[in-house]
Design an enzyme around this catalytic site. Structure first.
Site, PDB file in Angstrom:
ATOM      1  N   ARG A  69       0.810  -1.220   0.000  1.00  0.00           N
ATOM      2  CA  ARG A  69       0.000   0.000   0.000  1.00  0.00           C
ATOM      3  C   ARG A  69       0.846   1.273   0.000  1.00  0.00           C
ATOM      4  O   ARG A  69       0.614   2.184  -0.803  1.00  0.00           O
ATOM      5  CB  ARG A  69      -0.924   0.023   1.233  1.00  0.00           C
ATOM      6  CG  ARG A  69      -2.181  -0.779   1.062  1.00  0.00           C
ATOM      7  CD  ARG A  69      -2.599  -1.403   2.367  1.00  0.00           C
ATOM      8  NE  ARG A  69      -1.664  -2.454   2.693  1.00  0.00           N
ATOM      9  CZ  ARG A  69      -1.796  -3.711   2.263  1.00  0.00           C
ATOM     10  NH1 ARG A  69      -2.840  -4.056   1.582  1.00  0.00           N
ATOM     11  NH2 ARG A  69      -0.886  -4.628   2.544  1.00  0.00           N
ATOM     12  N   THR A  70       1.795   1.362   0.922  1.00  0.00           N
ATOM     13  CA  THR A  70       2.495   2.642   1.091  1.00  0.00           C
ATOM     14  C   THR A  70       3.293   2.981  -0.169  1.00  0.00           C
ATOM     15  O   THR A  70       3.190   4.088  -0.695  1.00  0.00           O
ATOM     16  CB  THR A  70       3.423   2.582   2.325  1.00  0.00           C
ATOM     17  OG1 THR A  70       2.657   2.107   3.428  1.00  0.00           O
ATOM     18  CG2 THR A  70       3.999   3.945   2.643  1.00  0.00           C
ATOM     19  N   LYS A  81      26.405  -3.284  -0.087  1.00  0.00           N
ATOM     20  CA  LYS A  81      27.879  -3.141  -0.103  1.00  0.00           C
ATOM     21  C   LYS A  81      28.371  -2.390   1.132  1.00  0.00           C
ATOM     22  O   LYS A  81      29.546  -2.089   1.243  1.00  0.00           O
ATOM     23  CB  LYS A  81      28.306  -2.365  -1.362  1.00  0.00           C
ATOM     24  CG  LYS A  81      27.879  -2.989  -2.666  1.00  0.00           C
ATOM     25  CD  LYS A  81      28.235  -2.064  -3.829  1.00  0.00           C
ATOM     26  CE  LYS A  81      27.316  -2.290  -5.010  1.00  0.00           C
ATOM     27  NZ  LYS A  81      27.363  -1.185  -5.975  1.00  0.00           N
ATOM     28  N   ARG A 103      10.977   3.745   3.728  1.00  0.00           N
ATOM     29  CA  ARG A 103      10.567   2.726   4.711  1.00  0.00           C
ATOM     30  C   ARG A 103      11.818   1.983   5.135  1.00  0.00           C
ATOM     31  O   ARG A 103      12.620   1.561   4.287  1.00  0.00           O
ATOM     32  CB  ARG A 103       9.547   1.750   4.143  1.00  0.00           C
ATOM     33  CG  ARG A 103       9.308   0.594   5.118  1.00  0.00           C
ATOM     34  CD  ARG A 103       8.115  -0.232   4.801  1.00  0.00           C
ATOM     35  NE  ARG A 103       6.889   0.515   5.044  1.00  0.00           N
ATOM     36  CZ  ARG A 103       5.675  -0.037   4.965  1.00  0.00           C
ATOM     37  NH1 ARG A 103       5.542  -1.304   4.651  1.00  0.00           N
ATOM     38  NH2 ARG A 103       4.606   0.700   5.202  1.00  0.00           N
ATOM     39  N   HIS A 110       4.425   5.774  11.533  1.00  0.00           N
ATOM     40  CA  HIS A 110       3.974   5.692  10.140  1.00  0.00           C
ATOM     41  C   HIS A 110       2.946   6.825   9.970  1.00  0.00           C
ATOM     42  O   HIS A 110       1.742   6.590   9.920  1.00  0.00           O
ATOM     43  CB  HIS A 110       3.325   4.315   9.924  1.00  0.00           C
ATOM     44  CG  HIS A 110       3.135   3.913   8.503  1.00  0.00           C
ATOM     45  ND1 HIS A 110       3.295   4.775   7.433  1.00  0.00           N
ATOM     46  CD2 HIS A 110       2.764   2.716   7.962  1.00  0.00           C
ATOM     47  CE1 HIS A 110       3.040   4.113   6.306  1.00  0.00           C
ATOM     48  NE2 HIS A 110       2.723   2.870   6.598  1.00  0.00           N
TER      49      HIS A 110
HETATM   50  N1   CP Z   1      -0.461  -0.289   5.905  1.00  0.00           N
HETATM   51  C1   CP Z   1       0.743  -0.440   5.306  1.00  0.00           C
HETATM   52  O1   CP Z   1       1.731   0.240   5.646  1.00  0.00           O
HETATM   53  O2   CP Z   1       0.746  -1.359   4.310  1.00  0.00           O
HETATM   54  P1   CP Z   1       2.027  -1.801   3.468  1.00  0.00           P
HETATM   55  O3   CP Z   1       2.981  -2.486   4.431  1.00  0.00           O
HETATM   56  O4   CP Z   1       1.497  -2.714   2.408  1.00  0.00           O
HETATM   57  O5   CP Z   1       2.661  -0.554   2.917  1.00  0.00           O
END
Ligand code: CP
Length: 308
Positions: A55-56, A85, A106, A134
């Site tokens: 999703r993100t 590396k 991320r 998040h």
């Molecule tokens: N909710 C969420 O962060 O989903 P993903 O891990 O798929 O990005």
């Protein structure tokens, strides 16, 4: 991190003042209706993901493309970037910042987004840092709560599952604490309780909260039931077995949920949600797919805010 009316980076929910949240939600409403306004045309978004995501990453990439920008991406930066590396996150960030106008990161380590922001000349958006935060998930969660219930205040929100390792529930708690008369009921096994920093923040803000281990008891009183996955990848086998399967929304427990309540989940879900397809498709109480779709519109609004 100091709050301001125009954010440079988006690292944690504490930065999001009520006026900024309102501005992003107003912009999201327009975007949802197809009015994108001024676009960050010609700008480049870099998505730098050291942990898996559906999703993100894809909603941010889709958001940038829909706004007329472009995307460069490394979806498994742990293996397919020069991290393998031995390059530091800081060096990688400096380089990617030179190639792009905004970075979504991320990372598996708490605090990684803050480290990246400290060396980046372009905005860094935290797309999830370990067990940390998040913030764009929290924005899309609160936006979903607002569109589904008509309000961001006076809500009784049950958060259930793995609260110790859940960055989404941490970020959402911060946002709920900014609005009046919200109450949070944290439901988890003893060993996966919400961390003290969040509870201290809620106490400071005089936000009512309680801790429970029985989900069924809380369902009839909740406006929002926010389920989370037990994050196997962030705990040892024994802790996982003690928690797995303990909290479930299925056809039986759904009978305890009021017609006007909403079931949310950041997704992906596994067995903590076990509802037949026709209920998932047709029952208004099931809000998690609408929630994920809202992620696209909210992230378009976030990009417009940071790149204006
Ligand atoms: N909710 C969420 O962060 O989903 P993903 O891990 O798929 O990005």
């Amino acid at each position: 991190m100091a709050t301001q009316q125009k954010l440079k980076h988006l690292i944690e929910s504490q930065q999001l003042t009520v006026p900024i949240i309102k501005e992003i939600f107003d912009s999201t409403d327009l975007i949802r209706d197809g009015n994108y306004g001024r676009k960050p045309n010609g700008k480049i978004l870099a998505t730098l993901f050291y942990e898996p995501s559906t999703r993100t990453r894809l909603s941010f990439e889709s958001a940038m493309l829909r706004l007329g920008g472009s995307v460069i991406s490394t979806e498994n930066a742990k293996e397919f970037s020069s991290a393998i590396k031995g390059e530091s996150l800081e060096d990688t960030t400096r380089i990617v910042a030179a190639y792009s106008d905004c970075i979504v990161l991320r990372h598996h380590e708490d605090g990684a987004a803050r480290r990246a922001a400290s060396v980046s000349k372009v905005p860094v958006i935290n797309g999830g840092d370990g067990k940390g935060q998040h913030p764009t998930q929290a924005l899309l969660d609160l936006y979903t709560i607002k569109t589904e219930t008509g309000r961001t205040e006076g809500l009784k929100v049950v958060m259930a599952g793995d609260l110790k390792n859940g960055r989404t529930v941490r970020s959402l708690s911060y946002l709920l604490g900014k609005f009046n008369e919200n109450e949070i009921i944290f439901v988890s096994p003893e060993h996966l309780r919400m961390e003290d920093d969040i509870k201290d923040y809620l106490k400071e803000r005089k936000v009512r909260f309680s801790e429970e281990d029985d989900l069924q008891k809380t369902l009839p009183k909740a406006d929002i039931i926010y389920m989370t996955r037990i994050q196997k990848e962030r705990m040892n086998g024994e802790d996982y077995l003690k928690a797995n399967g303990r909290y479930k929304i299925d056809s039986e427990s759904l009978k305890l949920v009021r017609a006007e309540s909403r079931i949310m989940h950041p997704l992906p879900h596994v067995e903590e949600i076990n509802l037949p397809m026709d209920i998932e498709n047709n029952d208004k109480r099931v809000a998690y797919f609408r929630q994920a779709e809202n992620g696209l519109y909210v992230r378009m609004a976030v990009l417009k805010h940071l790149l204006r």
